[in-house]
Design an enzyme around this catalytic site. Sequence first.
Site, PDB file in Angstrom:
ATOM      1  CE  LYS A  23     -16.475 -13.592   7.572  1.00  0.00           C
ATOM      2  NZ  LYS A  23     -15.404 -13.581   8.571  1.00  0.00           N
ATOM      3  CG  ASN A  24     -16.994 -10.845  10.658  1.00  0.00           C
ATOM      4  OD1 ASN A  24     -16.765 -12.043  10.446  1.00  0.00           O
ATOM      5  ND2 ASN A  24     -16.327  -9.887  10.037  1.00  0.00           N
ATOM      6  CB  CYS A  64      -8.198 -13.542   6.105  1.00  0.00           C
ATOM      7  SG  CYS A  64      -9.682 -13.981   5.200  1.00  0.00           S
ATOM      8  NE  ARG A  78      -6.662 -11.677  11.432  1.00  0.00           N
ATOM      9  CZ  ARG A  78      -7.850 -12.054  10.970  1.00  0.00           C
ATOM     10  NH1 ARG A  78      -7.934 -12.935  10.025  1.00  0.00           N
ATOM     11  NH2 ARG A  78      -8.945 -11.555  11.529  1.00  0.00           N
ATOM     12  CG  ASP A 118     -13.641  -6.903   7.267  1.00  0.00           C
ATOM     13  OD1 ASP A 118     -14.392  -7.376   8.147  1.00  0.00           O
ATOM     14  OD2 ASP A 118     -12.401  -6.989   7.306  1.00  0.00           O
ATOM     15  NE  ARG A 125     -12.328 -18.480   5.886  1.00  0.00           N
ATOM     16  CZ  ARG A 125     -11.443 -17.701   6.525  1.00  0.00           C
ATOM     17  NH1 ARG A 125     -10.382 -17.261   5.911  1.00  0.00           N
ATOM     18  NH2 ARG A 125     -11.646 -17.378   7.782  1.00  0.00           N
TER      19      ARG A 125
HETATM   20  C1  EPZ Z   1     -12.486  -9.101  13.236  1.00  0.00           C
HETATM   21  O1  EPZ Z   1     -11.216  -9.730  13.264  1.00  0.00           O
HETATM   22  C2  EPZ Z   1     -13.167  -9.589  11.969  1.00  0.00           C
HETATM   23  N1  EPZ Z   1     -13.306 -11.032  12.011  1.00  0.00           N
HETATM   24  C3  EPZ Z   1     -12.328  -9.200  10.747  1.00  0.00           C
HETATM   25  O2  EPZ Z   1     -13.071  -9.595   9.589  1.00  0.00           O
HETATM   26  C4  EPZ Z   1     -12.169  -7.676  10.733  1.00  0.00           C
HETATM   27  O3  EPZ Z   1     -11.329  -7.324   9.643  1.00  0.00           O
HETATM   28  C5  EPZ Z   1     -11.541  -7.215  12.051  1.00  0.00           C
HETATM   29  O4  EPZ Z   1     -12.350  -7.668  13.163  1.00  0.00           O
HETATM   30  C6  EPZ Z   1     -11.438  -5.699  12.136  1.00  0.00           C
HETATM   31  O5  EPZ Z   1     -12.700  -5.128  11.970  1.00  0.00           O
HETATM   32  C7  EPZ Z   1     -14.311 -11.581  12.748  1.00  0.00           C
HETATM   33  O6  EPZ Z   1     -15.083 -10.889  13.389  1.00  0.00           O
HETATM   34  C8  EPZ Z   1     -14.425 -13.081  12.702  1.00  0.00           C
HETATM   35  P1  EPZ Z   1      -9.194  -7.172  15.551  1.00  0.00           P
HETATM   36  P2  EPZ Z   1     -10.277  -9.621  14.591  1.00  0.00           P
HETATM   37  O7  EPZ Z   1      -8.830  -7.935  16.737  1.00  0.00           O
HETATM   38  O8  EPZ Z   1     -11.122  -9.667  15.802  1.00  0.00           O
HETATM   39  C9  EPZ Z   1      -4.608  -6.301  16.111  1.00  0.00           C
HETATM   40  C10 EPZ Z   1     -13.428 -10.637   7.525  1.00  0.00           C
HETATM   41  O9  EPZ Z   1     -12.973 -10.439   6.396  1.00  0.00           O
HETATM   42  N2  EPZ Z   1      -4.683  -7.248  17.240  1.00  0.00           N
HETATM   43  O10 EPZ Z   1     -10.196  -6.054  15.661  1.00  0.00           O
HETATM   44  O11 EPZ Z   1      -9.184 -10.587  14.437  1.00  0.00           O
HETATM   45  C11 EPZ Z   1      -4.786  -6.990  14.775  1.00  0.00           C
HETATM   46  O12 EPZ Z   1      -3.558  -7.534  14.312  1.00  0.00           O
HETATM   47  C12 EPZ Z   1     -12.502 -10.599   8.720  1.00  0.00           C
HETATM   48  O13 EPZ Z   1     -14.648 -10.870   7.782  1.00  0.00           O
HETATM   49  C13 EPZ Z   1      -3.551  -7.397  18.054  1.00  0.00           C
HETATM   50  O14 EPZ Z   1      -2.517  -6.766  17.840  1.00  0.00           O
HETATM   51  O15 EPZ Z   1      -9.700  -8.140  14.402  1.00  0.00           O
HETATM   52  C14 EPZ Z   1      -5.271  -5.872  13.912  1.00  0.00           C
HETATM   53  O16 EPZ Z   1      -4.156  -5.102  13.507  1.00  0.00           O
HETATM   54  C15 EPZ Z   1     -11.070 -10.313   8.335  1.00  0.00           C
HETATM   55  N3  EPZ Z   1      -3.621  -8.268  19.095  1.00  0.00           N
HETATM   56  C16 EPZ Z   1      -6.129  -5.016  14.861  1.00  0.00           C
HETATM   57  O17 EPZ Z   1      -5.727  -5.398  16.184  1.00  0.00           O
HETATM   58  C17 EPZ Z   1      -4.771  -8.985  19.357  1.00  0.00           C
HETATM   59  O18 EPZ Z   1      -4.776  -9.743  20.352  1.00  0.00           O
HETATM   60  C18 EPZ Z   1      -7.615  -5.246  14.722  1.00  0.00           C
HETATM   61  O19 EPZ Z   1      -7.851  -6.627  14.884  1.00  0.00           O
HETATM   62  C19 EPZ Z   1      -5.882  -8.826  18.521  1.00  0.00           C
HETATM   63  C20 EPZ Z   1      -5.830  -7.946  17.465  1.00  0.00           C
END
Ligand code: EPZ
Length: 419
Positions: free
Chosen positions: A22-23, A116, A121, A305, A397
Site C-alpha cells: 500500500k505504502n 489514521c 500528523r 506499523d 484500507r
Molecule cells: C507513512 O506515513 C506511512 N503512510 C505510515 O503508514 C507510517 O506509519 C509512517 O510513514 C512511518 O513509517 C504512508 O506511507 C501512506 P512520517 P507519514 O511523515 O509519511 C512526524 C499505515 O498504517 N511528522 O514518516 O505520514 C509525524 O507526526 C500508515 O500504513 C511531522 O512532525 O509518516 C510522525 O511523528 C500509518 N511533520 C513522524 O514524523 C511532518 O510534516 C513520522 O511520520 C511529517 C511527519
Amino acid sequence: MESFFICGGNRLEGELSIQTSKNAVLPILAGCILCDKDIILHKFPKYEDTLTMLNILEDLGAKTFIYDDCVKIQCDSISKSEIPVSLASKIRSSIFSLGAILSRFKKAKVPYPGGCAIGARPIDLHIKGLKQLGAKIVDKHGYLYCDGTNMKSGVVSIDFPSVGATENIMLASVFLKGTTKIINCAREPEIVDLANFLNSLGAKISGAGNSIIEIEGVTKLDGGEYTPITDRITTGTYVLATLICGGDVTLSGVNCEHISSLIHNLKNNCCKLDIKGDKLRVIANKRPKAISKIETQPYPGFPTDLQPQIMAMLSVARGTSVVVENLFESRFKHVSELKKLGADILVNDKTAIIKGKSMLYGANVVCQDLRGGAGLVLAGLVAKGYTTVDDVFHIDRGYYHMEKDLQKLGANIERITKA
Ligand code: EPZ
C-alpha cells in the site's frame, strides 16, 4: 457496519502470497501526475486507500482502467491542479500529490490530508521542504495555496526522516533544472520503490534508501509499466499471526530484508523462520516468549506499523515485554480493546508494559485505526471463544479481504454485517 466474527483457537497452516505494498503504490500513484503518457501498474492492490488515490487522479483529469490485477492510467488528460477536500480528507497520501502537482503545473491547491488518527500528523516538514525549493505556500482555512513558479533545485534538509515529506520533496524536484539534494531522508523501501518507478520513466534519482538523495532535473517523463514491491507490513502481520496461533505457514513474494528488524526480534522466539528466495516459512509450535524491549524507529528500525500486531503477540507471550512507540503520539488506541480480551497492559506516555497471559477470552472489540485493527484480529484468532471486531473498514484500507487470507490458512473468521 461490517465486522469480523472470529472463533479463536485454530492453528494456521498453508501458503499465502503477499499483496503489493500500500505504502509503495500510494506515492507511485502520486508520481503518475508527473507524466503525460500512459502508465500501467501491475499487481495493483485494490485497498480502499489505493482506490481513493485513483479517484484523486481521476478528479485531476486522468482516466484509469482496472483490468484483472493491473491498472492503466492515462495521464495526458490530467489538467487540474487542485484536490477536493472530500477525497483528500480520506487518506494521508493525498498530501504526496502536492509535490507532483507543483512539478507539473507550478501551482497547487491542496487540502490538509486525512489518514489514521494515530497522532496530530502535521505536515510542517512537507511545507518547510517545499519552501526550501522556493515554493510559496499559504495555509488558509485548511487548504494550502501553493505557487511554484520560482522553484529551483537546491539543498533541502528535513528535520526528521519523514517518509511522506521525503516522497513529496522528491516528486517536487524531478523537473527542477540542476541537481537537488535532500538531506536526512527517510530510508524506507517504499521510497526506494518510488525512485525506481520514477527512474523507469526517465527520472534521474540516486541515493534512495540512504539519508541523502540526489535528483538531477529532467524535462519530461515517458510512460511505462511497473510492478511495485510487496507489502512488508502485511508480511509481518501474517508472521506474527502464525506465532500467536501456532502453525506452519509459508509466505511468498517476501523480501526478508524489508522485515529484518522483525526477524531479528523474533530470533530464538519459539519459532523457526526459513528463508528461501522470496519465500518465508514460519513454523511455530510453542507459546511465544516475551521480548524485553521493542522500540519503534524509522526504517531500518522496528516499524511503527507492526507495533499493534507485535503487542497482540506479546499479550499471550511467556513473560513481560516493553513496547515503546516513538513515532506517533496516539498509537496505543488498540490497548483498551486488547484489554477487553483479557490482555494485561499498562501504558505510561509512549511506553506499554505487557504481562503475557496464557489465555485471552473472546469479546466484542472495535477497530480504532488500520494497524490497531489488524492487531485486534490477531488477538481474536487466539482468544478462547468468539470475538467480533467492529469497524473493519479501517482494516480494509490496507489489507485486501484480510479475512479471506486468514481463511486460506485455516482461521475461523467471517466478515459479517451488523445492523
Ligand atoms: C507513512 O506515513 C506511512 N503512510 C505510515 O503508514 C507510517 O506509519 C509512517 O510513514 C512511518 O513509517 C504512508 O506511507 C501512506 P512520517 P507519514 O511523515 O509519511 C512526524 C499505515 O498504517 N511528522 O514518516 O505520514 C509525524 O507526526 C500508515 O500504513 C511531522 O512532525 O509518516 C510522525 O511523528 C500509518 N511533520 C513522524 O514524523 C511532518 O510534516 C513520522 O511520520 C511529517 C511527519
